[in-house]
Design a protein around this motif. Structure first.
Motif, short mmCIF file in Angstrom:
data_model
loop_
_atom_site.label_atom_id
_atom_site.label_comp_id
_atom_site.label_asym_id
_atom_site.label_seq_id
_atom_site.Cartn_x
_atom_site.Cartn_y
_atom_site.Cartn_z
N VAL A 69 39.04 33.68 40.73
CA VAL A 69 40.23 32.83 40.72
C VAL A 69 40.11 31.83 39.59
CG1 VAL A 69 41.47 31.00 41.94
CG2 VAL A 69 40.80 33.07 43.16
N VAL A 72 42.89 36.28 39.69
CA VAL A 72 44.10 35.59 40.13
C VAL A 72 44.21 34.27 39.36
CG1 VAL A 72 45.35 34.59 42.07
CG2 VAL A 72 43.96 36.65 42.40
N ILE A 126 35.13 30.70 41.14
CA ILE A 126 36.36 29.95 40.92
C ILE A 126 36.17 29.11 39.68
CG2 ILE A 126 37.95 28.23 41.87
CD1 ILE A 126 36.87 29.10 44.68
#
Length: 535
Positions: free
Chosen positions: A247, A291, A397
């Motif tokens: 992400v 994402v 992340i």
């Protein structure tokens, strides 16, 4: 027929003054930002002379019939810019050059050898008689050109050739591997120079300000970029690429660079100058989906249409846009319209089974990073008030939410903006008082806005202020002989490198890359760089 500016455009604007029919836009005055992602050529006015192509330092200009596959879209992009902004005479005026000065009356220290510092050096040395000492804390010059531009963007890195003349000038001395604040102080620099100009960039990443952001597995995208580019500060880092999803929080060009590198094939990466440790890790990576989260809607996406277009041409990778209104509004500017149209075209495509994926999520601000000992995912707010927060699992992340500068001992610093307070390049205190003979340019002056070439107009404004002060006798000072700076550093045991030493490192890296058909294999530690010089 016409020439076309494409994705690699650095906005250096070297092409603007050589155009005989003044058909390249937008243009800006000293210190001004144009607000566009790139420059454009008016196809109705272009006379096919090719002067812009010859001048472009990053090979971004093509004759329209010679556009490479994947760049054809820029023929339409250039034309459509002028549909909304009809060509008008350029009313900005280049600053009047300063006349030569007597040797020894103006010696300037430029701190930071990234693009901002190099453009300042170039402009200072354009005046005969000026002496410049260029300092950088690393043994290598070029800052984010070397350590920030994605390894698969080799054309963009070639902007360094515009500085060749400056670095060959006998009035320039390079002092690499010297850190201001530890090896030498600001006051000591002032004692050896009539003026000190800081161009130290903005390398720190802004925090998210949400719970869980200190957990392992959450990193600054800037550190990840430094890792895969072999920056000595970040080469030692390790990243968990064992999960299938990453992400990225933020949707600027850095976010797109990181997404592209995470999913680019090993064969393509192996033909670039990506750091060896990063190449090895990415070859073993299990990441198959990235994402990209944006706090706001698609019309506020911070990426450029050129970088989005580059994503859509990754072999074996689908780019998906999750359900959102992508229709342009009448008040949207042309670049926003082009981005929305590009996203809408991708949104209409279906995913290909077996492909890797990049998914854009909008109206998805992060709320919390989950995980006790390691990141397990991130909670994002619902896209509508009645909805519930959603949990997106991920083992890594990365936040790509902007940069900020770092304080320099002895100088004022604005903690909120992450910049050095200044008045058009003149450093000032928090109450507006002038800091004597001290200047600033680049991101640490204006914040992290603009691209590589934007630093040229930024440097122009600062150097103009410096010349105004020189002419007003503000910079007058009694200085020791120029060589005393080197003596001072040598007495402290500082292993100072000059331009020839960098060229030795450069040649050694290129030689290391030849056997593997790579542009170079970088040294990623300061000790290895120093060893290459001493051989």
């Amino acid at each position: 027929m016409a020439y076309v500016i494409t994705q690699n455009c650095c906005k250096d604007a070297s092409c603007v003054p050589v155009c005989p029919v003044d058909c390249i836009r937008p243009v800006a005055g000293a210190g001004e930002l144009t607000g566009t992602d790139m420059l454009y050529i008016d196809p109705a006015t272009c006379i096919d002379c090719g002067a812009c192509q010859e001048e472009c330092p990053v090979d971004a200009v093509y004759y329209e019939d010679d556009l490479p596959q994947g760049l054809e879209i820029f023929r339409d992009i250039n034309a459509r810019y002028f549909e909304q902004h009809p060509l008008e005479p350029d009313r900005s005026h280049a600053p009047t050059g300063h006349g030569r000065v007597e040797p020894g009356v103006l010696r300037v220290a430029v701190v930071g050898a990234g693009p901002a510092g190099c453009y300042a050096v170039e402009q200072l040395l354009a005046v005969d008689g000026v002496e410049v000492n260029l300092l950088d804390r690393l043994p290598t010059p070029f800052g984010l050109i070397r350590a920030g531009v994605a390894p698969d963007h080799q054309h963009t890195k070639s902007v360094t050739k515009v500085f060749d003349r400056a670095f060959g000038n006998a009035r320039l001395r390079c002092c690499f591997n010297v850190e201001v604040g530890s090896d030498i102080t600001h006051d000591e620099l002032l004692a050896h120079h009539h003026a000190v100009l800081y161009a130290v960039g903005a390398e720190q990443s802004r925090q998210l300000g949400i719970p869980g952001e200190q957990v392992s597995g959450h990193h600054a995208a800037s550190e990840f970029v430094g890792w895969y580019n072999g920056h000595p500060d970040h080469a030692h880092r390790a990243y968990d690429l064992s999960g299938e999803r990453a992400v990225i929080i933020g949707n600027g060009n850095v976010a797109l660079d990181v997404a592209r590198i995470l999913l680019t094939s090993a064969e393509v990466l192996a033909s670039t100058d990506i750091a060896e440790h990063a190449l090895d890790a990415l070859v073993r990576s299990d990441i198959r989906e990235v994402v990209i989260l944006g706090r706001r809607g698609p019309r506020h996406a911070a990426f450029s249409v050129g970088e989005f277009n580059a994503l859509t041409h990754l072999p074996g990778v689908d780019v998906l846009i999750e359900g959102i209104d992508l229709n342009p509004a009448p008040e949207d500017g042309i670049e926003t319209v082009l981005k929305l149209e590009a996203m809408r075209e991708r949104a209409l495509r279906r995913a290909t089974p077996g492909n890797k994926r990049i998914i854009f999520r909008f109206h998805a601000p992060p709320l919390k990073i989950e995980g006790e000992t390691h990141a397990e995912g991130v909670w994002i707010a619902a896209s509508d008030p009645a909805g519930e927060a959603e949990f997106v699992t991920a083992s890594i992340i990365l936040r790509a939410t902007g940069y900020r500068g770092s304080a320099i001992p002895g100088l004022p610093f604005d903690e909120i903006s992450g910049t050095i307070p200044n008045d058009s390049g003149r450093v000032v205190t928090h109450d507006g008082a002038r800091v004597p003979r001290t200047y600033v340019t680049g991101w640490v002056k204006r914040g992290p806005r603009g691209v590589i070439g934007t630093n040229r107009t930024c440097a122009t404004q600062t150097v103009q202020r410096l010349w105004e002060d020189f002419d007003a006798n503000v910079l007058a000072a009694e200085l020791p002989p120029r060589g005393e700076l080197s003596v001072l550093l040598a007495d402290r045991g500082v292993a100072t490198l000059d331009w020839r030493d960098w060229r030795t490192i450069d040649v050694a890296e290129r030689d290391r890359g030849k056997s593997r058909s790579r542009p170079r294999i970088k040294f990623v530690s300061v000790d290895d760089m120093l060893s290459a010089v001493r051989r």
